[in-house]
Motif scaffolding. Sequence first.
Motif, PDB file in Angstrom:
ATOM      1  N   VAL A   1      24.724  22.622  -1.212  1.00  0.00           N
ATOM      2  CA  VAL A   1      26.196  22.442  -1.510  1.00  0.00           C
ATOM      3  C   VAL A   1      27.079  23.545  -0.852  1.00  0.00           C
ATOM      4  O   VAL A   1      28.136  23.411  -0.302  1.00  0.00           O
ATOM      5  CB  VAL A   1      26.413  22.353  -2.907  1.00  0.00           C
ATOM      6  CG1 VAL A   1      27.631  22.590  -3.282  1.00  0.00           C
ATOM      7  CG2 VAL A   1      25.766  21.189  -3.478  1.00  0.00           C
ATOM      8  N   ARG A   2      26.337  24.821  -0.846  1.00  0.00           N
ATOM      9  CA  ARG A   2      27.179  25.949  -0.289  1.00  0.00           C
ATOM     10  C   ARG A   2      27.196  26.136   0.974  1.00  0.00           C
ATOM     11  O   ARG A   2      28.308  26.459   1.408  1.00  0.00           O
ATOM     12  CB  ARG A   2      26.546  27.383  -1.018  1.00  0.00           C
ATOM     13  CG  ARG A   2      27.046  28.528  -0.646  1.00  0.00           C
ATOM     14  CD  ARG A   2      26.563  29.802  -1.177  1.00  0.00           C
ATOM     15  NE  ARG A   2      27.032  31.075  -0.840  1.00  0.00           N
ATOM     16  CZ  ARG A   2      26.715  32.098  -1.093  1.00  0.00           C
ATOM     17  NH1 ARG A   2      25.859  32.299  -1.924  1.00  0.00           N
ATOM     18  NH2 ARG A   2      27.428  33.134  -0.736  1.00  0.00           N
ATOM     19  N   HIS A   3      26.206  25.794   1.692  1.00  0.00           N
ATOM     20  CA  HIS A   3      26.177  26.176   3.220  1.00  0.00           C
ATOM     21  C   HIS A   3      26.198  24.826   4.108  1.00  0.00           C
ATOM     22  O   HIS A   3      26.529  24.785   5.241  1.00  0.00           O
ATOM     23  CB  HIS A   3      24.777  26.936   3.559  1.00  0.00           C
ATOM     24  CG  HIS A   3      25.043  28.183   2.917  1.00  0.00           C
ATOM     25  ND1 HIS A   3      25.730  29.296   3.465  1.00  0.00           N
ATOM     26  CD2 HIS A   3      23.946  29.046   2.241  1.00  0.00           C
ATOM     27  CE1 HIS A   3      25.429  30.389   2.659  1.00  0.00           C
ATOM     28  NE2 HIS A   3      24.475  30.214   1.770  1.00  0.00           N
ATOM     29  N   GLY A   4      25.650  23.789   3.467  1.00  0.00           N
ATOM     30  CA  GLY A   4      25.488  22.542   4.270  1.00  0.00           C
ATOM     31  C   GLY A   4      24.345  22.637   5.026  1.00  0.00           C
ATOM     32  O   GLY A   4      23.643  23.633   5.060  1.00  0.00           O
ATOM     33  N   SER A   5      23.920  21.514   5.631  1.00  0.00           N
ATOM     34  CA  SER A   5      22.801  21.667   6.143  1.00  0.00           C
ATOM     35  C   SER A   5      22.745  22.489   7.654  1.00  0.00           C
ATOM     36  O   SER A   5      21.693  23.366   8.014  1.00  0.00           O
ATOM     37  CB  SER A   5      22.117  20.158   6.902  1.00  0.00           C
ATOM     38  OG  SER A   5      23.151  19.686   7.844  1.00  0.00           O
ATOM     39  N   ASP A   6      23.963  22.334   8.434  1.00  0.00           N
ATOM     40  CA  ASP A   6      24.033  23.289   9.551  1.00  0.00           C
ATOM     41  C   ASP A   6      24.099  24.938   8.979  1.00  0.00           C
ATOM     42  O   ASP A   6      23.428  25.628   9.645  1.00  0.00           O
ATOM     43  CB  ASP A   6      25.343  23.051  10.155  1.00  0.00           C
ATOM     44  CG  ASP A   6      25.169  21.689  10.815  1.00  0.00           C
ATOM     45  OD1 ASP A   6      24.097  21.079  11.186  1.00  0.00           O
ATOM     46  OD2 ASP A   6      26.486  21.013  11.425  1.00  0.00           O
ATOM     47  N   GLY A   7      24.952  24.990   7.934  1.00  0.00           N
ATOM     48  CA  GLY A   7      24.940  26.572   7.367  1.00  0.00           C
ATOM     49  C   GLY A   7      23.577  26.973   7.036  1.00  0.00           C
ATOM     50  O   GLY A   7      23.272  28.314   7.247  1.00  0.00           O
ATOM     51  N   CYS A   8      22.414  26.202   6.437  1.00  0.00           N
ATOM     52  CA  CYS A   8      21.313  26.692   6.194  1.00  0.00           C
ATOM     53  C   CYS A   8      20.437  27.211   7.364  1.00  0.00           C
ATOM     54  O   CYS A   8      19.901  27.945   7.251  1.00  0.00           O
ATOM     55  CB  CYS A   8      20.583  25.653   5.265  1.00  0.00           C
ATOM     56  SG  CYS A   8      21.289  25.296   3.645  1.00  0.00           S
ATOM     57  N   ALA A   9      20.467  26.291   8.207  1.00  0.00           N
ATOM     58  CA  ALA A   9      19.887  26.403   9.637  1.00  0.00           C
ATOM     59  C   ALA A   9      20.502  27.593  10.150  1.00  0.00           C
ATOM     60  O   ALA A   9      19.636  28.417  10.805  1.00  0.00           O
ATOM     61  CB  ALA A   9      20.036  25.216  10.547  1.00  0.00           C
ATOM     62  N   ALA A  10      21.875  27.931  10.000  1.00  0.00           N
ATOM     63  CA  ALA A  10      22.435  29.133  10.636  1.00  0.00           C
ATOM     64  C   ALA A  10      21.753  30.392  10.019  1.00  0.00           C
ATOM     65  O   ALA A  10      21.602  31.399  10.575  1.00  0.00           O
ATOM     66  CB  ALA A  10      23.883  29.157  10.596  1.00  0.00           C
TER      67      ALA A  10
END
Length: 84
Positions: A38-47
């Motif tokens: 929820v916080r980062h989204g899938s792309d944010g987690c990967a980043a």
Amino acid sequence: MISMVQDLAAEALFASHVQPSEHPSPHTLEEAVSAMIVRHGSDGCAAVVAAEFGDHPDEAVRRMCWARSALLAMTGTRAPHLVS
């Protein structure tokens, strides 16, 4: 498709504040994964994962191994055996 979901969950757990030394419960793991997605989204987690592998590769490998193992243990799935 299942592999992609497992990868996202591992990245989200990796990005979370949860530490292996806490011996988190399955519920804690689920909450951490959900919160990070929820916080980062899938792309944010990967980043987050990519940044940590760039900055601290040794620690990042250990954390990702823990994240994958913790999620596999939570679901009762065994890790695949690698043949060399």
